[in-house]
Design an enzyme around this catalytic site. Structure first.
Site, mmCIF file in Angstrom:
data_model
loop_
_atom_site.group_PDB
_atom_site.id
_atom_site.type_symbol
_atom_site.label_atom_id
_atom_site.label_comp_id
_atom_site.label_asym_id
_atom_site.label_seq_id
_atom_site.Cartn_x
_atom_site.Cartn_y
_atom_site.Cartn_z
ATOM 1 N N LYS A 143 8.540 -0.512 5.609
ATOM 2 C CA LYS A 143 7.741 0.663 5.384
ATOM 3 C C LYS A 143 8.909 1.737 4.993
ATOM 4 C CE LYS A 143 4.591 2.520 7.987
ATOM 5 N NZ LYS A 143 3.524 2.685 7.562
ATOM 6 N N GLY A 195 0.981 5.472 1.330
ATOM 7 C CA GLY A 195 0.206 6.445 2.129
ATOM 8 C C GLY A 195 0.764 7.725 2.013
ATOM 9 N N GLY A 196 0.380 8.671 3.039
ATOM 10 C CA GLY A 196 0.864 10.007 2.700
ATOM 11 C C GLY A 196 2.299 10.315 2.993
ATOM 12 N N MET A 197 2.887 9.527 3.988
ATOM 13 C CA MET A 197 4.221 9.632 4.187
ATOM 14 C C MET A 197 5.243 8.748 3.785
ATOM 15 S SD MET A 197 4.139 11.157 8.077
ATOM 16 C CE MET A 197 4.326 9.577 8.799
ATOM 17 N N ASP A 210 -1.506 9.915 15.940
ATOM 18 C CA ASP A 210 -2.361 9.780 14.723
ATOM 19 C C ASP A 210 -3.157 8.497 14.574
ATOM 20 O OD1 ASP A 210 -3.049 10.381 12.109
ATOM 21 O OD2 ASP A 210 -1.202 9.509 11.053
ATOM 22 N N ALA A 251 0.677 -1.310 0.009
ATOM 23 C CA ALA A 251 -0.025 -0.127 -0.055
ATOM 24 C C ALA A 251 0.737 1.380 -0.057
ATOM 25 C CB ALA A 251 -0.830 0.137 1.200
#
Length: 662
Positions: A51, A31-33, A150, A29
């Site tokens: 990640k 994501g934003g970061m 978050d 996936a």
């Protein structure tokens, strides 16, 4: 353009080997970061999630330093409801550095997938079954001095075994330290930001409580409490508007749930539960008072993939300007503007002012200036070449021999390398025979030649593996992972499983051998698994009155009910004959098991001696019995002087009582 493309390594990242250890297998996936991949730890032969942070962070020294600190802190969070962090690193390459985090691979989906699969709103028991482990994970972090910052459905992972885990501890704090942000910018997912994050950027345990309360609100109602066209409009609602009671959207919610959500999402942090531990205690108390049992958390049938973070369509973690003025104002009046660099403006002004003056120089003067520049450029290039060549032959171009370091203590090996003009890169592995702290091997090997100043990788022994400490209540999967990480082999043996009053069924109680025991690599360690609460014997309530028996059974943890009536000549009426299950049976206390109580319908024969026949007939009729009179001569007003059965006997309803009268 994705972060992978910007890094220059996106096309080749799948199949790459990060830091010569972690193989990147496939994309999970984005994501934003960051971007998450399924991978393999080739040294321990275990699947992992990798990640990889966005390229804008990789070259930022402040982010890399903070990222390393946060990863180390997150790795210390050993909790069954927290996604385990195994390692972090920076893979350096001429194409660009990659900052990455290695985590436990959770097969399943995110809470967002569950919410979507259920059409937005979750049933109350399911919502509470998700929220309890989320708060348990946050409580562990708060006790360790960490704040998540978050909390949102995309950071709550649901395993295929129904486990609930919270991911991404510390990443927002690491990103906030980067040079790409400033004191006027906050990071977070706007739908779940607390008012204090919006106004000051500050965050503590009560910030996570607020976000968790928003997540609970969303699970119960199907949507967050604050929505808007822009991020800033939503942020202003957090600051200026109270979170409405969820019963406004779902009227059938119990009032205590309504009050709990409102208390957790107060705009004033002082009015919220002080941390996740306090929030969890209140949630459990409300659930107990309402008699709601926990239920398994389902994985949607369509979610046949691994979810480690938000997909492209999920709410991103964003950069949002801090709202300095908390007073209400129309959202369209809010602006996020970059601060101009006044020094740069002045430089540009000077350049623009200098152009007309340059045009006034004579042509010959300008030509002579250009020749001087060309001459000095040539001189500088020649000197640079001479200096570079000398440096290569005197330093970088020289080679040294790798000294013998195998079998030496780590400190002695490092000194030997330093004396040879080399540095050491340390990795550590367990070993059955090499003592802890002693070098097992080196790469390059002893006698190899390499450039002076180069780095030699030393593999230092951790000694024999030791059985890790596994907290009671850990899932079997987590315990097995911890043992494999320690290079030990987990073993399950049903004959060793035990009942436990506090550890839930299917969770680990302890290990055999005990924690801290040194073992050879790949030795078996048996996991002692809970069979749940020990069974309880049904107490002996035979002969007790109905009320006394019901009280005794309830005190033992059962829920009694009347299961019919029978005749027993030895038991008085309305007293207990037997139970179902039988008295003395072992029953598991899962919830409050129901126990049937069989009562006696026996009727006690009254004493009729000296009573007139007519009075006796009326008295027996009231008891459901009949009268049979034996007399030589039937006369009015006869008096009874004998009876059978005798007074005090227990007889069935409808029985005949024989009397003798005169």
């Amino acid at each position: 353009m994705t972060s992978e493309t910007r890094s220059g390594r996106g096309a080749s990242l799948v199949g790459a080997l990060l830091e010569r250890r972690y193989r990147v297998d496939s994309l999970i996936a984005r994501g934003g970061m960051s971007t998450v991949y399924r991978g393999l730890d080739t040294r321990l032969d275990r699947p992992v999630a990798i990640k990889v942070m966005d390229a804008q962070y990789s070259g930022d020294r402040s982010f890399v330093n903070r990222f390393e600190l946060e990863a180390r802190a997150a790795a210390k969070l050993h909790h069954p409801d927290v996604v385990a962090v195994y390692d972090q690193g920076v893979d350096r390459s001429p194409d660009g550095d990659l900052v990455f985090l290695v985590m436990q691979l959770v097969e399943g989906c995110t809470l967002r997938d569950v919410i979507i699969d259920r059409g937005g709103r979750l049933p109350l028991p399911l919502a509470l079954s998700v929220m309890e482990p989320v708060l348990s994970a946050l409580a562990a972090a708060h006790r360790a001095g960490m704040v998540h910052r978050d909390v949102k459905p995309e950071n709550v992972l649901i395993g295929t075994d129904g486990s609930v885990k919270v991911a991404d501890f510390g990443l927002v704090r690491a990103a906030a330290s980067a040079g790409t942000t400033s004191g006027s910018i906050i990071l977070g997912t706007v739908a779940y930001l607390s008012p204090e994050q919006v106004t000051t950027g500050a965050a503590d345990a009560r910030t996570d409580v607020y976000a968790a309360g928003i997540v609970l609100y969303e699970m119960l109602t199907g949507q967050p409490p604050h929505v808007g066209d822009t991020a800033l409009s939503v942020a202003y609602q957090h600051v200026n508007d109270d979170v409405p009671p969820p019963r406004e959207q779902v009227p059938d919610l119990p009032a205590p749930i309504d009050e709990l959500v409102v208390r957790a999402t107060r705009r004033d942090p002082a009015q919220r539960p002080e941390n996740a531990d306090a929030f969890l205690a209140e949630l459990r108390q409300v659930r107990t008072d309402l008699g709601i049992s926990l239920v398994p958390v389902p994985v949607p049938a369509a979610a046949e993939r691994t979810q480690q973070m938000a997909s492209a369509g999920d709410p991103p973690t964003e950069q949002i300007p801090v709202v300095r003025d908390a007073a209400p104002r129309p959202p369209q009046r809010t602006r996020a503007m970059l601060r101009p660099n006044l020094d740069d403006d002045e430089d540009h002004t000077h350049e623009m002012a200098a152009v007309p003056a340059a045009r006034q120089r004579p042509l010959a003067e300008r030509s002579r200036g250009r020749r001087n520049v060309a001459l000095w450029t040539a001189v500088v290039l020649v000197l640079a070449a001479l200096v570079g060549g000398s440096a290569f032959w005197l330093g970088l171009g020289s080679t040294v021999q790798v000294p013998r370091v195998v079998g030496q203590p780590e400190a002695a090996a490092q000194r030997a390398l330093e004396e040879a003009g080399l540095s050491a890169t340390i990795t550590r592995e367990h070993h059955n025979t090499v003592a802890e702290g002693v070098v097992i091997s080196s790469s390059p090997k002893e006698g190899s030649r390499m450039r002076s100043g180069g780095s030699v990788t030393l593999v230092v022994s951790l000694g024999k593996p030791r059985v890790p400490a596994i907290a009671a209540g850990t899932t079997v999967a987590e315990a097995e992972s911890a043992l494999r990480n320690a290079k030990l082999k987990p073993k399950l043996d049903e004959s060793r499983d035990q009942y436990h009053s506090t550890v839930p069924e299917g969770r680990v109680i302890s290990t055999d051998p005990a924690p801290g025991t040194p073992l050879d690599i790949s030795s078996e360690v048996t996991l002692i698994v809970s069979k749940g609460a020990p069974p309880v014997h049904i107490p002996n309530v035979r002969g007790m009155s109905r009320d006394e028996a019901f009280m005794t059974l309830r005190n033992a943890g059962f829920e009694p009910y009347e299961a019919g009536r029978q005749f027993d000549s030895g038991i008085a009426g309305d007293h207990v004959i037997s139970t179902d299950p039988a008295i003395g049976s072992e029953v598991r206390l899962v919830g409050r098991p129901r126990v049937g109580v069989v009562l006696s319908n026996a009727v006690q024969v009254p004493d009729l001696t000296g009573v007139s026949v007519e009075q006796a007939r009326q008295q027996l009729a009231a008891l459901g019995l009949t009268l049979n009179v034996n007399a030589f001569f039937q006369r009015p007003n006869m008096v009874i002087f004998g009876q059978y059965p005798l007074a005090g006997s227990q007889v069935e309803p409808g029985s005949t009582i024989h009397v003798t009268a005169f």
